[in-house]
Design an enzyme around this catalytic site. Structure first.
Site, PDB file in Angstrom:
ATOM      1  CE1 TYR A 191      -0.733  16.515 -20.919  1.00  0.00           C
ATOM      2  CE2 TYR A 191       1.200  15.657 -20.785  1.00  0.00           C
ATOM      3  CZ  TYR A 191      -0.199  16.613 -20.398  1.00  0.00           C
ATOM      4  OH  TYR A 191      -0.413  15.000 -19.236  1.00  0.00           O
ATOM      5  NE  ARG A 225       1.171   9.632 -25.735  1.00  0.00           N
ATOM      6  CZ  ARG A 225       1.101   9.004 -24.537  1.00  0.00           C
ATOM      7  NH1 ARG A 225       1.203   8.487 -24.030  1.00  0.00           N
ATOM      8  NH2 ARG A 225       2.159  10.155 -23.827  1.00  0.00           N
ATOM      9  NE  ARG A 235     -11.342  33.616 -24.358  1.00  0.00           N
ATOM     10  CZ  ARG A 235     -12.658  33.276 -23.817  1.00  0.00           C
ATOM     11  NH1 ARG A 235     -13.087  34.209 -24.366  1.00  0.00           N
ATOM     12  NH2 ARG A 235     -12.988  33.081 -22.991  1.00  0.00           N
ATOM     13  CG  HIS A 293     -15.648  30.333 -27.586  1.00  0.00           C
ATOM     14  ND1 HIS A 293     -15.542  31.648 -27.250  1.00  0.00           N
ATOM     15  CD2 HIS A 293     -14.940  29.299 -26.306  1.00  0.00           C
ATOM     16  CE1 HIS A 293     -15.325  31.683 -25.793  1.00  0.00           C
ATOM     17  NE2 HIS A 293     -15.494  30.529 -25.508  1.00  0.00           N
ATOM     18  CE  LYS A 327       1.109  12.837 -22.447  1.00  0.00           C
ATOM     19  NZ  LYS A 327       0.467  12.894 -20.968  1.00  0.00           N
ATOM     20  CD  GLU A 339      -5.929   8.286 -18.029  1.00  0.00           C
ATOM     21  OE1 GLU A 339      -4.937   7.650 -18.659  1.00  0.00           O
ATOM     22  OE2 GLU A 339      -6.744   8.680 -18.535  1.00  0.00           O
ATOM     23  CG  LEU A 341      -2.109   9.097 -22.137  1.00  0.00           C
ATOM     24  CD1 LEU A 341      -2.947   9.720 -23.621  1.00  0.00           C
ATOM     25  CD2 LEU A 341      -1.710   9.688 -22.160  1.00  0.00           C
TER      26      LEU A 341
HETATM   27  N1  PDD Z   1       1.412  11.953 -18.406  1.00  0.00           N
HETATM   28  N2  PDD Z   1      -2.351   8.522 -18.499  1.00  0.00           N
HETATM   29  C1  PDD Z   1      -2.472  10.400 -17.966  1.00  0.00           C
HETATM   30  C2  PDD Z   1      -3.453  10.683 -17.246  1.00  0.00           C
HETATM   31  C3  PDD Z   1      -1.377  10.588 -18.450  1.00  0.00           C
HETATM   32  O1  PDD Z   1      -1.497  12.414 -18.307  1.00  0.00           O
HETATM   33  C4  PDD Z   1      -0.544   9.934 -18.440  1.00  0.00           C
HETATM   34  C5  PDD Z   1       1.176  10.675 -18.370  1.00  0.00           C
HETATM   35  C6  PDD Z   1       0.031   8.494 -18.373  1.00  0.00           C
HETATM   36  C7  PDD Z   1       1.101   7.702 -19.126  1.00  0.00           C
HETATM   37  O2  PDD Z   1       1.322   7.661 -20.205  1.00  0.00           O
HETATM   38  P1  PDD Z   1       2.690   7.537 -20.732  1.00  0.00           P
HETATM   39  O3  PDD Z   1       3.249   5.848 -19.923  1.00  0.00           O
HETATM   40  O4  PDD Z   1       3.056   7.622 -21.998  1.00  0.00           O
HETATM   41  O5  PDD Z   1       3.548   8.616 -20.186  1.00  0.00           O
HETATM   42  C8  PDD Z   1      -1.667   7.995 -18.007  1.00  0.00           C
HETATM   43  C9  PDD Z   1       2.561  13.033 -18.194  1.00  0.00           C
HETATM   44  C10 PDD Z   1       3.805  12.155 -17.788  1.00  0.00           C
HETATM   45  C11 PDD Z   1       2.279  14.077 -17.254  1.00  0.00           C
HETATM   46  O6  PDD Z   1       1.254  14.301 -17.584  1.00  0.00           O
HETATM   47  O7  PDD Z   1       3.196  13.870 -16.606  1.00  0.00           O
END
Ligand code: PDD
Length: 285
Positions: free
Chosen positions: A33, A52, A100, A102, A149, A182, A207
């Protein structure tokens, strides 16, 4: 006006926007996403988010359902149909609907694509940024590939809920060496007593945030000294400032970590200036 969602080629009323129960996103979290900020009806850093996204798809071997240009059209059409000015756009691609099993489904299985938007209150977020937020720390118990992501966010969900129950708005994950990786949905930063801004290198178990990349550029333009290196929780306690970045928050000052006040417990000038200048540097289209 009712909300409209894009689901696999159709624009539907939000209440009727459904994917099949055998969607692999639902059954295996087999999907990726992006979340983009929307400001005055325009997308913030679309190009970098789509780059990304392309990388995330390639890493888990899902074929892009359409070109970046076509995706851009769908994203804009979704904004238009919702008449969205300020808010967020959510885009999700999964490996599609299949019996379903895997291992990957038959190669003809079409990926699922969903785009939704929602309004947010910019003034409210600015008020929050003027006060700052509390974070708590949590053991980083995620898999190694958090650079992708993916929609598999259960550790993030549990850590965020724990933060909420402890009166904080975010949790910062900490690795086995006591170093902050993070946040559950944000990147983590501190400002040292010497005035350098410190953030973990994006190659190390986190990320690569788009907001982070833009903030690094803003900081360089402001002439700040930048150290891309890991920092510990102990170092964060002694910092002059702490803050986090994400498309949903831009730059959000952190005034308390695990109950310890950071400096005087108020947002500092570095985070404030980075937040103020962010949209002058981001690509807004
Ligand atoms: N999340 N780290 C993680 C684990 C994240 O899920 C996100 C963003 C970031 C920051 O990335 P960016 O600057 O590209 O938004 C860092 C989004 C906003 C979410 O899951 O809502």
């Amino acid at each position: 006006m009712s909300r409209i969602a894009y689901v696999n080629g159709r624009y539907l009323p939000h209440a009727l926007a459904m994917v099949h129960v055998e969607d692999r996103g639902y059954q295996f979290a087999d999907g990726v996403y992006e979340v983009c900020e929307v400001r005055e009806g325009r997308l913030v850093d679309e190009r970098r988010h789509l780059e990304r996204l392309k990388r995330s798809l390639a890493e888990i071997r899902i074929a892009p359902p359409m070109s970046p240009a076509a995706l851009g059209v769908v994203m804009r059409e979704t904004l238009r149909r919702n008449r969205l000015r300020d808010g967020l756009l959510y885009l999700q691609i999964t490996r599609g609907v299949a019996r379903r099993e895997h291992a990957f489904p038959p190669s003809a299985t079409k990926p699922s694509l969903v785009v939704t938007v929602r309004a947010s209150d910019r003034a409210k977020l600015d008020t929050l940024a003027a006060t700052g937020i509390a974070v708590v720390t949590a053991k980083d118990n995620r898999w190694e590939r958090v650079d992708i992501k993916t929609v598999g966010l259960l550790p993030n969900v549990l850590a965020r809920q724990n933060a909420r129950e402890r009166g904080a708005r975010e949790a910062w994950f900490v690795d086995a060496g006591g170093l902050v990786t993070e946040g559950t949905s944000s990147n983590a930063w501190i400002v040292t007593q010497a005035g350098a801004i410190v953030t973990r290198p994006a190659t190390l178990g986190m990320l690569k945030g788009i907001t982070r990349a833009v903030v690094l550029e803003v900081a360089a333009r402001q002439g700040l000294s930048i150290e891309e290196r890991p920092f510990s929780v102990a170092e964060a306690f002694k910092a002059r400032e702490a803050f986090l970045t994400a498309a949903t928050q831009i730059v959000m000052p952190v005034i308390e970590i695990d109950g310890h006040k950071i400096a005087d417990g108020r947002p500092g000038p570095v985070a404030r200036a980075l937040r103020r200048d962010f949209h002058r540097h981001a690509e807004i289209s």
